[in-house]
Design an enzyme around this catalytic site. Sequence first.
Site, PDB file in Angstrom:
ATOM      1  N   GLY A  38       7.474  10.708   4.323  1.00  0.00           N
ATOM      2  CA  GLY A  38       6.946  11.591   5.356  1.00  0.00           C
ATOM      3  C   GLY A  38       5.133  11.613   5.662  1.00  0.00           C
ATOM      4  O   GLY A  38       4.436  11.248   4.124  1.00  0.00           O
ATOM      5  N   LEU A  40       2.390   9.953   6.870  1.00  0.00           N
ATOM      6  CA  LEU A  40       2.242   8.637   6.807  1.00  0.00           C
ATOM      7  C   LEU A  40       1.027   8.477   6.686  1.00  0.00           C
ATOM      8  O   LEU A  40       0.402   9.113   7.918  1.00  0.00           O
ATOM      9  CB  LEU A  40       3.148   7.859   7.710  1.00  0.00           C
ATOM     10  CG  LEU A  40       4.952   8.482   7.701  1.00  0.00           C
ATOM     11  CD1 LEU A  40       5.381   7.489   8.479  1.00  0.00           C
ATOM     12  CD2 LEU A  40       5.344   7.342   6.417  1.00  0.00           C
ATOM     13  N   HIS A  41       0.604   7.112   5.949  1.00  0.00           N
ATOM     14  CA  HIS A  41      -1.195   6.810   5.970  1.00  0.00           C
ATOM     15  C   HIS A  41      -0.683   4.891   6.532  1.00  0.00           C
ATOM     16  O   HIS A  41       0.305   4.524   6.223  1.00  0.00           O
ATOM     17  CB  HIS A  41      -1.642   6.905   4.896  1.00  0.00           C
ATOM     18  CG  HIS A  41      -1.129   7.156   3.657  1.00  0.00           C
ATOM     19  ND1 HIS A  41      -0.612   5.604   3.237  1.00  0.00           N
ATOM     20  CD2 HIS A  41       0.214   7.218   2.424  1.00  0.00           C
ATOM     21  CE1 HIS A  41      -0.149   5.845   1.978  1.00  0.00           C
ATOM     22  NE2 HIS A  41       0.279   6.972   1.861  1.00  0.00           N
ATOM     23  N   HIS A  44       1.401   2.925   4.729  1.00  0.00           N
ATOM     24  CA  HIS A  44       3.186   3.243   4.886  1.00  0.00           C
ATOM     25  C   HIS A  44       3.635   2.105   6.241  1.00  0.00           C
ATOM     26  O   HIS A  44       4.301   1.647   6.779  1.00  0.00           O
ATOM     27  CB  HIS A  44       3.878   4.705   5.629  1.00  0.00           C
ATOM     28  CG  HIS A  44       4.101   5.418   3.970  1.00  0.00           C
ATOM     29  ND1 HIS A  44       3.109   6.913   4.265  1.00  0.00           N
ATOM     30  CD2 HIS A  44       4.419   5.775   3.707  1.00  0.00           C
ATOM     31  CE1 HIS A  44       3.248   7.398   3.149  1.00  0.00           C
ATOM     32  NE2 HIS A  44       3.834   6.285   2.552  1.00  0.00           N
ATOM     33  N   GLN A  68      13.800  14.722  -6.300  1.00  0.00           N
ATOM     34  CA  GLN A  68      12.642  13.746  -7.504  1.00  0.00           C
ATOM     35  C   GLN A  68      11.327  14.830  -8.043  1.00  0.00           C
ATOM     36  O   GLN A  68      10.062  14.070  -7.730  1.00  0.00           O
ATOM     37  CB  GLN A  68      12.383  12.573  -6.761  1.00  0.00           C
ATOM     38  CG  GLN A  68      11.304  13.020  -5.635  1.00  0.00           C
ATOM     39  CD  GLN A  68      11.685  11.578  -4.841  1.00  0.00           C
ATOM     40  OE1 GLN A  68      12.446  10.620  -4.584  1.00  0.00           O
ATOM     41  NE2 GLN A  68      10.414  11.193  -5.315  1.00  0.00           N
ATOM     42  N   ASP A 174       3.341   2.855  -5.911  1.00  0.00           N
ATOM     43  CA  ASP A 174       4.354   3.464  -7.111  1.00  0.00           C
ATOM     44  C   ASP A 174       5.439   2.285  -7.820  1.00  0.00           C
ATOM     45  O   ASP A 174       6.181   1.654  -7.942  1.00  0.00           O
ATOM     46  CB  ASP A 174       5.960   3.693  -6.545  1.00  0.00           C
ATOM     47  CG  ASP A 174       5.129   5.067  -5.012  1.00  0.00           C
ATOM     48  OD1 ASP A 174       4.283   5.905  -6.400  1.00  0.00           O
ATOM     49  OD2 ASP A 174       4.762   4.995  -4.099  1.00  0.00           O
ATOM     50  N   GLN A 177       8.610   2.319  -9.714  1.00  0.00           N
ATOM     51  CA  GLN A 177       9.859   2.829  -8.701  1.00  0.00           C
ATOM     52  C   GLN A 177      10.017   1.308  -8.095  1.00  0.00           C
ATOM     53  O   GLN A 177      11.168   1.629  -7.722  1.00  0.00           O
ATOM     54  CB  GLN A 177       9.277   3.559  -7.965  1.00  0.00           C
ATOM     55  CG  GLN A 177      10.073   3.649  -6.152  1.00  0.00           C
ATOM     56  CD  GLN A 177       9.106   4.744  -5.243  1.00  0.00           C
ATOM     57  OE1 GLN A 177       9.754   5.461  -5.225  1.00  0.00           O
ATOM     58  NE2 GLN A 177       8.785   4.337  -4.425  1.00  0.00           N
ATOM     59  N   SER A 210      -0.284  10.291   0.086  1.00  0.00           N
ATOM     60  CA  SER A 210      -0.009  11.740   1.480  1.00  0.00           C
ATOM     61  C   SER A 210      -0.715  12.780   0.638  1.00  0.00           C
ATOM     62  O   SER A 210      -0.720  12.919   1.055  1.00  0.00           O
ATOM     63  CB  SER A 210       1.120  11.615   1.942  1.00  0.00           C
ATOM     64  OG  SER A 210       2.300  10.631   1.744  1.00  0.00           O
ATOM     65  N   ARG A 211      -0.562  12.405  -0.758  1.00  0.00           N
ATOM     66  CA  ARG A 211      -1.664  13.766  -1.920  1.00  0.00           C
ATOM     67  C   ARG A 211      -2.956  13.495  -1.343  1.00  0.00           C
ATOM     68  O   ARG A 211      -3.433  14.575  -2.092  1.00  0.00           O
ATOM     69  CB  ARG A 211      -0.603  13.429  -3.418  1.00  0.00           C
ATOM     70  CG  ARG A 211       0.402  13.639  -3.752  1.00  0.00           C
ATOM     71  CD  ARG A 211       1.291  14.023  -4.620  1.00  0.00           C
ATOM     72  NE  ARG A 211       2.139  14.307  -5.090  1.00  0.00           N
ATOM     73  CZ  ARG A 211       3.018  14.041  -5.265  1.00  0.00           C
ATOM     74  NH1 ARG A 211       3.378  12.086  -5.539  1.00  0.00           N
ATOM     75  NH2 ARG A 211       4.413  14.386  -5.767  1.00  0.00           N
TER      76      ARG A 211
END
Length: 313
Positions: A38, A40-41, A44, A68, A174, A177, A210-211
């Site tokens: 979520g 979202l930017h 995404h 996580q 990521d 990931q 998002s951070r």
Amino acid sequence: MEAPATTIPVLTSKEEMRAWSRAQKKKGKTIGFVPTMGYLHEGHISLVSAARERADVVVASIYVNPTQFSANEDFDVYPRDPEADRRKLLEAGCSVVFEPESLYHIVEGADDGSNVVGRESGHPDAHETFVQVEKLQLPLCGGSRPHFFRGVATIVAKLFHIVEPDVAVFGRKDYQQWRVITRMVRDLDFPIEIVGMPIAREADGLAMSSRNARLSAESRAACLAIPRAVKWAEAEVGRGAGDAGALASEVAARIEAAGGKVDYVELRHAEHLQPVTDLRAQPTLLAVAAHFPARDRGTVRLIDNTVLQPAAA
Ligand code: PAF
């Protein structure tokens, strides 16, 4: 003519989600999937567009996955804005959003922490099955966040079982990931194509995250040292630089000089993530993680990366 939808359908239970996907499949439709946490930017949204290009219908999930995060990380303050997210997903042409409340087994009546998965829990009926991609999960973000990829692989495997997509799209910001999920899908025979999309960046070069919303104004300016150092490294390797250790030290020094606290700067094989020493021998992942002061409390951990292409001989 049918009027365009003004709200996006929101599904909250695993059963509804699986039934929706199976109904689409019965109609012969392929399913694209974008898992998110979520807030979202545009990054995404570009993943949703990529999924739309590859499938007939698109599911996005919004779920801040507790496994996580470790106890001292930003799970509680992770930014959330479900209303705005739904609007953005509708505009992006996403078909449905999956917003489960919890995806882990809830122990009825337990007050011993068993329902906060990933934290210590002694309840005999608590969730206890995890997916581990044993070696790929260890370096880079796995070094400073040892719990992280176990949590990611486990929740993504669960989401894949619930959504049953044909193709799933991840961002290469990521990078590790994306490699971990690709390996999990190969090793565990998920019938799903994994797509990794390039990093979406702000106009000034900062990788979208998002951070970023938690950075102080001063940090927002200072942390541009990260994308600048990454660009500098690309140019150096393009000019023929080969010494991985020297390049990593200079990238770290540039970020520290701007006030960042470097978590790691590493150069690794772009696919299996083993360390490399000679940048002229293969395309090499340069991966960076650094902390900058947050506007509320603590710091914001930012990551960035690029795949360095050796200079043509
Ligand atoms: O990249 C993320 O936002 C998360 O790690 C993911 C893939 C949604 C799993 O929780």
